[in-house]
Design a protein around this motif. Sequence first.
Motif, PDB file in Angstrom:
ATOM      1  N   ASP A  21       0.879  -1.171   0.000  1.00 56.34           N
ATOM      2  CA  ASP A  21       0.000   0.000   0.000  1.00 56.34           C
ATOM      3  C   ASP A  21       0.914   1.217   0.000  1.00 56.34           C
ATOM      4  N   MET A  22       1.094   1.822  -1.162  1.00 59.21           N
ATOM      5  CA  MET A  22       2.058   2.911  -1.279  1.00 59.21           C
ATOM      6  C   MET A  22       1.736   4.064  -0.339  1.00 59.21           C
ATOM      7  N   ALA A  23       0.453   4.311  -0.112  1.00 55.07           N
ATOM      8  CA  ALA A  23       0.051   5.425   0.745  1.00 55.07           C
ATOM      9  C   ALA A  23       0.378   5.177   2.208  1.00 55.07           C
ATOM     10  N   ALA A  24       0.604   3.900   2.566  1.00 55.34           N
ATOM     11  CA  ALA A  24       0.859   3.566   3.967  1.00 55.34           C
ATOM     12  C   ALA A  24       2.344   3.553   4.314  1.00 55.34           C
ATOM     13  N   LEU A  25       3.217   3.655   3.326  1.00 57.40           N
ATOM     14  CA  LEU A  25       4.651   3.634   3.596  1.00 57.40           C
ATOM     15  C   LEU A  25       5.089   4.933   4.270  1.00 57.40           C
ATOM     16  N   GLY A  32       5.879   9.331  -5.518  1.00 56.59           N
ATOM     17  CA  GLY A  32       6.041   9.493  -6.959  1.00 56.59           C
ATOM     18  C   GLY A  32       7.341   8.897  -7.464  1.00 56.59           C
ATOM     19  N   ALA A  33       8.415   9.125  -6.730  1.00 59.18           N
ATOM     20  CA  ALA A  33       9.714   8.583  -7.128  1.00 59.18           C
ATOM     21  C   ALA A  33       9.707   7.065  -7.032  1.00 59.18           C
ATOM     22  N   ARG A  34       9.079   6.525  -5.991  1.00 58.61           N
ATOM     23  CA  ARG A  34       8.992   5.073  -5.846  1.00 58.61           C
ATOM     24  C   ARG A  34       8.214   4.451  -7.006  1.00 58.61           C
ATOM     25  N   GLU A  35       7.108   5.071  -7.367  1.00 61.01           N
ATOM     26  CA  GLU A  35       6.299   4.538  -8.471  1.00 61.01           C
ATOM     27  C   GLU A  35       7.073   4.575  -9.787  1.00 61.01           C
ATOM     28  N   ARG A  36       7.849   5.617  -9.977  1.00 56.79           N
ATOM     29  CA  ARG A  36       8.627   5.727 -11.204  1.00 56.79           C
ATOM     30  C   ARG A  36       9.694   4.633 -11.276  1.00 56.79           C
ATOM     31  N   VAL A  37      10.415   4.413 -10.184  1.00 50.15           N
ATOM     32  CA  VAL A  37      11.444   3.371 -10.178  1.00 50.15           C
ATOM     33  C   VAL A  37      10.803   1.992 -10.314  1.00 50.15           C
ATOM     34  N   GLY A  38       9.692   1.769  -9.591  1.00 45.14           N
ATOM     35  CA  GLY A  38       9.027   0.473  -9.669  1.00 45.14           C
ATOM     36  C   GLY A  38       8.528   0.151 -11.068  1.00 45.14           C
ATOM     37  N   ALA A  39       7.965   1.127 -11.747  1.00 48.48           N
ATOM     38  CA  ALA A  39       7.487   0.910 -13.108  1.00 48.48           C
ATOM     39  C   ALA A  39       8.653   0.587 -14.044  1.00 48.48           C
ATOM     40  N   ALA A  40       9.760   1.293 -13.893  1.00 45.81           N
ATOM     41  CA  ALA A  40      10.932   1.035 -14.732  1.00 45.81           C
ATOM     42  C   ALA A  40      11.517  -0.340 -14.437  1.00 45.81           C
ATOM     43  N   ALA A 112      17.197   0.935  -3.136  1.00 45.32           N
ATOM     44  CA  ALA A 112      17.214   1.340  -4.541  1.00 45.32           C
ATOM     45  C   ALA A 112      15.811   1.492  -5.102  1.00 45.32           C
ATOM     46  N   LEU A 113      14.846   0.773  -4.537  1.00 44.40           N
ATOM     47  CA  LEU A 113      13.468   0.839  -5.020  1.00 44.40           C
ATOM     48  C   LEU A 113      12.623   1.843  -4.246  1.00 44.40           C
ATOM     49  N   TRP A 114      12.742   1.851  -2.935  1.00 44.14           N
ATOM     50  CA  TRP A 114      11.854   2.650  -2.088  1.00 44.14           C
ATOM     51  C   TRP A 114      12.470   3.963  -1.628  1.00 44.14           C
ATOM     52  N   TRP A 144      18.173   9.011  -6.313  1.00 46.47           N
ATOM     53  CA  TRP A 144      17.653   9.141  -4.945  1.00 46.47           C
ATOM     54  C   TRP A 144      18.298  10.294  -4.194  1.00 46.47           C
ATOM     55  N   ARG A 145      19.493  10.688  -4.595  1.00 46.88           N
ATOM     56  CA  ARG A 145      20.148  11.819  -3.934  1.00 46.88           C
ATOM     57  C   ARG A 145      19.305  13.088  -4.057  1.00 46.88           C
ATOM     58  N   GLN A 146      18.498  13.167  -5.097  1.00 44.34           N
ATOM     59  CA  GLN A 146      17.641  14.333  -5.305  1.00 44.34           C
ATOM     60  C   GLN A 146      16.415  14.336  -4.385  1.00 44.34           C
ATOM     61  N   HIS A 147      16.103  13.169  -3.796  1.00 42.89           N
ATOM     62  CA  HIS A 147      14.832  13.035  -3.094  1.00 42.89           C
ATOM     63  C   HIS A 147      14.951  12.784  -1.584  1.00 42.89           C
ATOM     64  N   LEU A 148      16.083  12.287  -1.121  1.00 37.55           N
ATOM     65  CA  LEU A 148      16.150  11.797   0.257  1.00 37.55           C
ATOM     66  C   LEU A 148      16.533  12.846   1.291  1.00 37.55           C
TER      67      LEU A 148
END
Length: 250
Positions: A21-25, A32-40, A112-114, A144-148
């Motif tokens: 459940d992405m909303a529960a993480l 958004g970044a997680r969904e992009r990496v997961g889709a790729a 790397a994913l989350w 991920w350096r851009q997001h964390l």
Amino acid sequence: MLILLPPSEGKTPPAAGPPVDMAALSHPSLTGARERVGAALAKVSGQRNAFDVLDVGPSLHDEVERNRSLWTNPADVAARVYSGVLYDAAGAADWDGTSLARAAERIRIISALWGAVSPADRIPAYRLSMSTSLGRIGALASFWRQHLAADLSHLAGDGIIVDCRSSSYVAAWRPTGHPCVAVRVERELHGKRSVVSHMAKHTRGLLAGALVAADTAPATASDVADVARALPGVIDLVSTDKELTIVLAG
């Protein structure tokens, strides 16, 4: 206190249960970044060059195939999904509710994913390394350096950061403006000291488990060193404000 851990390469796929459940993480700003990496990841895992892109061999076919159904696979708490040497040494799979809640406050696993997850976040098993360059996303450490930074800096606050990550995961976020102790492990044999990676993972896991078990979170590098000193097999410590070297008997 904030303990930074790497994920394990090996993971235990949950046998049953609802999907992630992405909303529960934790850290919803990363969704958004997680969904992009997961889709790729799901896309590349279905391509003929998947093993080359993910830098794995054919023996890991099932793990790569599992990436393709990432969003529908069963999920479990990260403390049980990550199952390598470090997590075994920490006893993470056996944490009860109280310990898991404490770990969720004190630990972030850099992924790397989350991006970053707590041990209590429910995730599926997957195969992806931070050293991977993933399609248009590029090098994952750079991505991920851009997001964390914002989320992890806020979480760390003024507390001590205990960094137990390997180098590729360090590249995704280097704490600045925070007291931070990087944990190194050496073995002493016949009077000579050397770094041994397997023992380092095990000892970092023991340290993480002990820091979670502490009723009061260590507040300084000296406090962390006191916890490390009591670990089995430790014969010496070299502690500074920025680094803790744990020396084990050979």
